[in-house]
Write an enzyme that holds these catalytic residues in place. Structure first.
Site, PDB file in Angstrom:
ATOM      1  N   HIS A 149      -0.931  -0.072  -9.996  1.00  0.00           N
ATOM      2  CA  HIS A 149      -1.743  -0.959  -9.148  1.00  0.00           C
ATOM      3  C   HIS A 149      -2.263  -2.160  -9.942  1.00  0.00           C
ATOM      4  O   HIS A 149      -3.454  -2.467  -9.951  1.00  0.00           O
ATOM      5  CB  HIS A 149      -2.903  -0.194  -8.489  1.00  0.00           C
ATOM      6  CG  HIS A 149      -3.339  -0.849  -7.198  1.00  0.00           C
ATOM      7  ND1 HIS A 149      -3.648  -0.142  -6.069  1.00  0.00           N
ATOM      8  CD2 HIS A 149      -3.501  -2.158  -6.862  1.00  0.00           C
ATOM      9  CE1 HIS A 149      -3.996  -0.980  -5.095  1.00  0.00           C
ATOM     10  NE2 HIS A 149      -3.899  -2.210  -5.567  1.00  0.00           N
ATOM     11  N   ARG A 172       0.848  -1.188   0.000  1.00  0.00           N
ATOM     12  CA  ARG A 172       0.000   0.000   0.000  1.00  0.00           C
ATOM     13  C   ARG A 172       0.886   1.241   0.000  1.00  0.00           C
ATOM     14  O   ARG A 172       1.939   1.254   0.670  1.00  0.00           O
ATOM     15  CB  ARG A 172      -0.924   0.032   1.236  1.00  0.00           C
ATOM     16  CG  ARG A 172      -2.154  -0.847   1.125  1.00  0.00           C
ATOM     17  CD  ARG A 172      -3.141  -0.341   0.056  1.00  0.00           C
ATOM     18  NE  ARG A 172      -4.332  -1.162  -0.086  1.00  0.00           N
ATOM     19  CZ  ARG A 172      -4.532  -2.120  -0.979  1.00  0.00           C
ATOM     20  NH1 ARG A 172      -3.576  -2.427  -1.839  1.00  0.00           N
ATOM     21  NH2 ARG A 172      -5.673  -2.767  -1.049  1.00  0.00           N
TER      22      ARG A 172
HETATM   23  P1  NAP Z   1      -2.610 -10.797   5.281  1.00  0.00           P
HETATM   24  O1  NAP Z   1      -2.761 -12.237   4.948  1.00  0.00           O
HETATM   25  O2  NAP Z   1      -3.591 -10.169   6.200  1.00  0.00           O
HETATM   26  O3  NAP Z   1      -1.134 -10.615   5.838  1.00  0.00           O
HETATM   27  C1  NAP Z   1      -0.694  -9.434   6.415  1.00  0.00           C
HETATM   28  C2  NAP Z   1       0.704  -9.656   6.952  1.00  0.00           C
HETATM   29  O4  NAP Z   1       1.183  -8.401   7.470  1.00  0.00           O
HETATM   30  C3  NAP Z   1       0.743 -10.665   8.098  1.00  0.00           C
HETATM   31  O5  NAP Z   1       1.921 -11.431   8.025  1.00  0.00           O
HETATM   32  C4  NAP Z   1       0.782  -9.767   9.328  1.00  0.00           C
HETATM   33  O6  NAP Z   1       1.411 -10.314  10.459  1.00  0.00           O
HETATM   34  C5  NAP Z   1       1.614  -8.617   8.811  1.00  0.00           C
HETATM   35  N1  NAP Z   1       1.384  -7.427   9.626  1.00  0.00           N
HETATM   36  C6  NAP Z   1       0.226  -6.749   9.821  1.00  0.00           C
HETATM   37  N2  NAP Z   1       0.417  -5.733  10.687  1.00  0.00           N
HETATM   38  C7  NAP Z   1       1.715  -5.788  11.044  1.00  0.00           C
HETATM   39  C8  NAP Z   1       2.522  -5.027  11.911  1.00  0.00           C
HETATM   40  N3  NAP Z   1       2.018  -3.990  12.604  1.00  0.00           N
HETATM   41  N4  NAP Z   1       3.815  -5.359  12.056  1.00  0.00           N
HETATM   42  C9  NAP Z   1       4.340  -6.406  11.376  1.00  0.00           C
HETATM   43  N5  NAP Z   1       3.628  -7.180  10.526  1.00  0.00           N
HETATM   44  C10 NAP Z   1       2.334  -6.865  10.366  1.00  0.00           C
HETATM   45  O7  NAP Z   1      -2.626  -9.897   3.945  1.00  0.00           O
HETATM   46  P2  NAP Z   1      -2.274 -10.356   2.445  1.00  0.00           P
HETATM   47  O8  NAP Z   1      -3.420 -11.071   1.836  1.00  0.00           O
HETATM   48  O9  NAP Z   1      -0.938 -10.996   2.451  1.00  0.00           O
HETATM   49  O10 NAP Z   1      -2.213  -8.922   1.739  1.00  0.00           O
HETATM   50  C11 NAP Z   1      -1.261  -7.959   2.154  1.00  0.00           C
HETATM   51  C12 NAP Z   1      -1.589  -6.629   1.500  1.00  0.00           C
HETATM   52  O11 NAP Z   1      -1.250  -6.647   0.111  1.00  0.00           O
HETATM   53  C13 NAP Z   1      -3.072  -6.248   1.484  1.00  0.00           C
HETATM   54  O12 NAP Z   1      -3.494  -5.736   2.731  1.00  0.00           O
HETATM   55  C14 NAP Z   1      -3.096  -5.183   0.410  1.00  0.00           C
HETATM   56  O13 NAP Z   1      -2.804  -3.941   1.010  1.00  0.00           O
HETATM   57  C15 NAP Z   1      -1.954  -5.582  -0.519  1.00  0.00           C
HETATM   58  N6  NAP Z   1      -2.419  -6.018  -1.854  1.00  0.00           N
HETATM   59  C16 NAP Z   1      -1.983  -5.351  -2.953  1.00  0.00           C
HETATM   60  C17 NAP Z   1      -2.386  -5.757  -4.219  1.00  0.00           C
HETATM   61  C18 NAP Z   1      -1.873  -5.074  -5.456  1.00  0.00           C
HETATM   62  O14 NAP Z   1      -2.315  -5.368  -6.566  1.00  0.00           O
HETATM   63  N7  NAP Z   1      -0.938  -4.167  -5.335  1.00  0.00           N
HETATM   64  C19 NAP Z   1      -3.254  -6.849  -4.363  1.00  0.00           C
HETATM   65  C20 NAP Z   1      -3.697  -7.494  -3.223  1.00  0.00           C
HETATM   66  C21 NAP Z   1      -3.269  -7.085  -1.955  1.00  0.00           C
HETATM   67  P3  NAP Z   1       0.848 -11.642  11.176  1.00  0.00           P
HETATM   68  O15 NAP Z   1       1.267 -12.761  10.249  1.00  0.00           O
HETATM   69  O16 NAP Z   1       1.553 -11.679  12.468  1.00  0.00           O
HETATM   70  O17 NAP Z   1      -0.641 -11.471  11.261  1.00  0.00           O
END
Ligand code: NAP
Length: 310
Positions: free
Chosen positions: A273, A225
């Site tokens: 994006h 993000r």
């Molecule tokens: P997810 O499964 O919810 O994973 C989030 C990860 O971030 C988890 O490992 C979590 O830790 C970690 N995290 C959250 N808060 C944290 C903090 N304060 N300190 C350290 N680590 C932290 O999310 P995801 O499905 O992998 O997606 C991640 C992000 O990718 C989405 O939220 C979105 O913003 C982005 N995204 C971008 C696109 C694009 O096209 N550019 C597409 C899809 C998604 P824990 O493992 O300990 O919970």
């Protein structure tokens, strides 16, 4: 009894999603009425794209859950009118797309491909790239996307570390967490990949102070993000050479305004994006499974923790 499902996204999405969603809901054996228009008080589930028009959930009196079409939930998670469970999207197609984008951009920088794409202009330079095992990559975020990317990079041989909020153990990855873990992840990162959600705890995680931990010339990939990065600090770090290149897919303002300095910066690559997107066929199966679970009284998949914001 018929389950009413409101598809709350724009008309283009409806055209793409209607057929695969009906197929998946049929396969789940549900009796349903799926439509982009339902009277709010009759709706059981909302399939929700955060950019669409519903911002007040109060009229949805019998709503059971909101099923987000995207992985990121930052625009809906704090909505005070939302009083039912919120599920985010975890979709195999979305994950594979992200793995391919991240792997491609890591390999670009690892192999120094730009030099050959721009052309050597007759100079026969013999710069053999190191093997992946001699390249340190850190992935911030070890969730659905970050973990899949980190595991793929480790599978290619990259010396890969990942950082998350809670402690994790994942084969072939150096798993770090907490404030010290962040410093360690940054200090080793020749290539840094940001796959954190946008929450109060992750916003501006890359500032002048944290960027200073990176090795000289580090490459940053941000498909997470735009809010994760202090843009002014990144531009300063690019000028000083602390950061060698930034490949950015997400921005604080999207579309990125034409006057933004990133557009003209020679060491910034912009992708608009497109790193990955929910794929209608696989995402529809996830949505149908969650409606099935909701109707069967089973816990929903991929529920968002409203306190943590992801
Ligand atoms: P997810 O499964 O919810 O994973 C989030 C990860 O971030 C988890 O490992 C979590 O830790 C970690 N995290 C959250 N808060 C944290 C903090 N304060 N300190 C350290 N680590 C932290 O999310 P995801 O499905 O992998 O997606 C991640 C992000 O990718 C989405 O939220 C979105 O913003 C982005 N995204 C971008 C696109 C694009 O096209 N550019 C597409 C899809 C998604 P824990 O493992 O300990 O919970």
């Amino acid at each position: 009894m018929t389950t009413n499902i409101l598809f709350a996204a724009n008309a283009t999405r409806w055209a793409t999603y209607e057929a695969p969603l009906r197929r998946a809901l049929d396969a789940a054996g549900l009796s349903y009425d799926l439509s982009p228009e339902h009277a709010p008080e009759t709706v059981d589930y909302i399939v929700y794209a955060p950019s669409q028009e519903i911002s007040d959930f109060t009229p949805f009196k019998r709503l059971k859950a909101v099923l987000n079409l995207w992985a990121g939930v930052e625009t809906v998670v704090n909505n005070p009118t939302l009083r039912v469970p919120l599920a985010r999207m975890v979709d195999h197609g979305l994950t594979r797309g992200m793995v391919e984008w991240v792997t491609g951009h890591v390999l670009r920088h690892h192999l120094g491909l730009d030099a050959y794409i721009h052309g050597l202009n007759g100079r026969w330079t013999h710069n053999v790239p190191p093997l992946a095992r001699d390249r340190r990559v850190s992935v911030l975020g070890l969730g659905e996307l970050g973990r899949a990317c980190a595991e793929t990079l480790a599978g290619l041989g990259f010396d890969t570390a990942g950082w998350s909020r809670s402690a994790r153990t994942i084969p072939n990855l150096t798993c770090l967490h907490g404030a010290d873990g962040l410093t360690a992840a940054l200090e080793r990162a020749e290539i840094l990949v940001l796959l954190l959600p946008d929450t109060p705890a992750t916003r501006d995680i890359l500032t002048a102070a944290t960027l200073a931990h990176l090795p000289e010339g580090a490459v940053i990939l941000n498909p997470g993000r735009g809010t994760l990065i202090d843009d002014a600090a990144l531009l300063t770090a690019l000028e000083s050479g602390r950061v060698g290149h930034a490949t950015l897919d997400t921005f604080r303002t999207e579309p990125l305004p034409p006057e933004h300095p990133y557009w003209a910066h020679p060491r910034v690559t912009i992708t608009p994006h497109i790193a990955s997107e929910t794929r209608p066929d696989t995402a529809s199966e996830v949505i149908a499974e969650n409606v099935r679970r909701g109707e069967a009284g089973e816990p929903l998949l991929h529920l968002v923790d409203r306190d943590l914001g992801y």
